[in-house]
Motif scaffolding. Structure first.
Motif, PDB file in Angstrom:
ATOM      1  N   LYS A  82       0.201  29.692 -12.664  1.00  0.00           N
ATOM      2  CA  LYS A  82       0.855  29.178 -11.454  1.00  0.00           C
ATOM      3  C   LYS A  82       1.540  30.274 -10.630  1.00  0.00           C
ATOM      4  O   LYS A  82       1.911  30.044  -9.491  1.00  0.00           O
ATOM      5  N   ARG A  84       1.930  33.113  -8.221  1.00  0.00           N
ATOM      6  CA  ARG A  84       1.147  33.618  -7.090  1.00  0.00           C
ATOM      7  C   ARG A  84       1.607  35.041  -6.782  1.00  0.00           C
ATOM      8  O   ARG A  84       2.669  35.226  -6.176  1.00  0.00           O
ATOM      9  N   ASP A  86       0.840  37.264  -4.613  1.00  0.00           N
ATOM     10  CA  ASP A  86       1.101  37.577  -3.206  1.00  0.00           C
ATOM     11  C   ASP A  86       2.438  37.000  -2.749  1.00  0.00           C
ATOM     12  O   ASP A  86       3.210  37.666  -2.060  1.00  0.00           O
ATOM     13  N   GLN A  87       2.738  35.780  -3.163  1.00  0.00           N
ATOM     14  CA  GLN A  87       4.017  35.170  -2.792  1.00  0.00           C
ATOM     15  C   GLN A  87       5.175  35.840  -3.516  1.00  0.00           C
ATOM     16  O   GLN A  87       6.244  36.049  -2.940  1.00  0.00           O
ATOM     17  N   LEU A  88       4.965  36.185  -4.772  1.00  0.00           N
ATOM     18  CA  LEU A  88       6.001  36.864  -5.542  1.00  0.00           C
ATOM     19  C   LEU A  88       6.303  38.233  -4.932  1.00  0.00           C
ATOM     20  O   LEU A  88       7.457  38.595  -4.729  1.00  0.00           O
ATOM     21  N   ARG A  89       5.270  38.959  -4.597  1.00  0.00           N
ATOM     22  CA  ARG A  89       5.469  40.289  -4.014  1.00  0.00           C
ATOM     23  C   ARG A  89       6.219  40.213  -2.688  1.00  0.00           C
ATOM     24  O   ARG A  89       6.998  41.107  -2.353  1.00  0.00           O
ATOM     25  N   ALA A  90       6.010  39.137  -1.950  1.00  0.00           N
ATOM     26  CA  ALA A  90       6.666  38.985  -0.644  1.00  0.00           C
ATOM     27  C   ALA A  90       8.187  38.878  -0.768  1.00  0.00           C
ATOM     28  O   ALA A  90       8.906  39.271   0.152  1.00  0.00           O
ATOM     29  N   VAL A  91       8.690  38.389  -1.893  1.00  0.00           N
ATOM     30  CA  VAL A  91      10.140  38.249  -2.051  1.00  0.00           C
ATOM     31  C   VAL A  91      10.784  39.478  -2.690  1.00  0.00           C
ATOM     32  O   VAL A  91      12.000  39.629  -2.656  1.00  0.00           O
TER      33      VAL A  91
END
Length: 103
Positions: A82, A84, A86-91
């Motif tokens: 689950k 992600r 790309d989303q994790l890296r964005a934060v």
């Protein structure tokens, strides 16, 4: 003449706008099951992480105010799927990023 509030500000460590390091720490959810106070090897022992994060050679001591930690507790493989990247890296705001897997 320097007021006390100004003196505290002058002695405080500067906070970087962007941390030097972002840590993603992936842990098994059941961290309380090991009854021992601390451990050098058991990733189910919360004392292991207390030492890692706050001990004498920890990030807290070596990089004060220059890191951020995001902890993800997992129950099984399905939880890992689950995540992600790309989303994790964005934060993650750090100039350097590392992932620690303790599962």
């Amino acid at each position: 003449h320097v007021r006390a509030a100004d003196d505290r500000t002058a002695n405080a460590l500067p906070r970087p706008i962007r941390p030097l390091l972002s840590v993603v720490c992936i842990r098994w959810f059941d961290y309380w099951s090991d009854p021992d106070r601390c451990s050098d090897y058991s990733t189910l022992n919360d004392g292991y992480f207390t030492d890692l994060f706050d001990g004498p050679m920890s990030m807290y001591k070596l990089l004060p105010g220059e890191y951020e930690v995001f902890t993800i507790f997992i129950h099984g493989t399905s939880d890992l799927l689950k995540i992600r990247p790309d989303q994790l890296r964005a934060v993650l705001k750090g100039r350097n990023v590392v992932a620690w897997y303790f599962v």
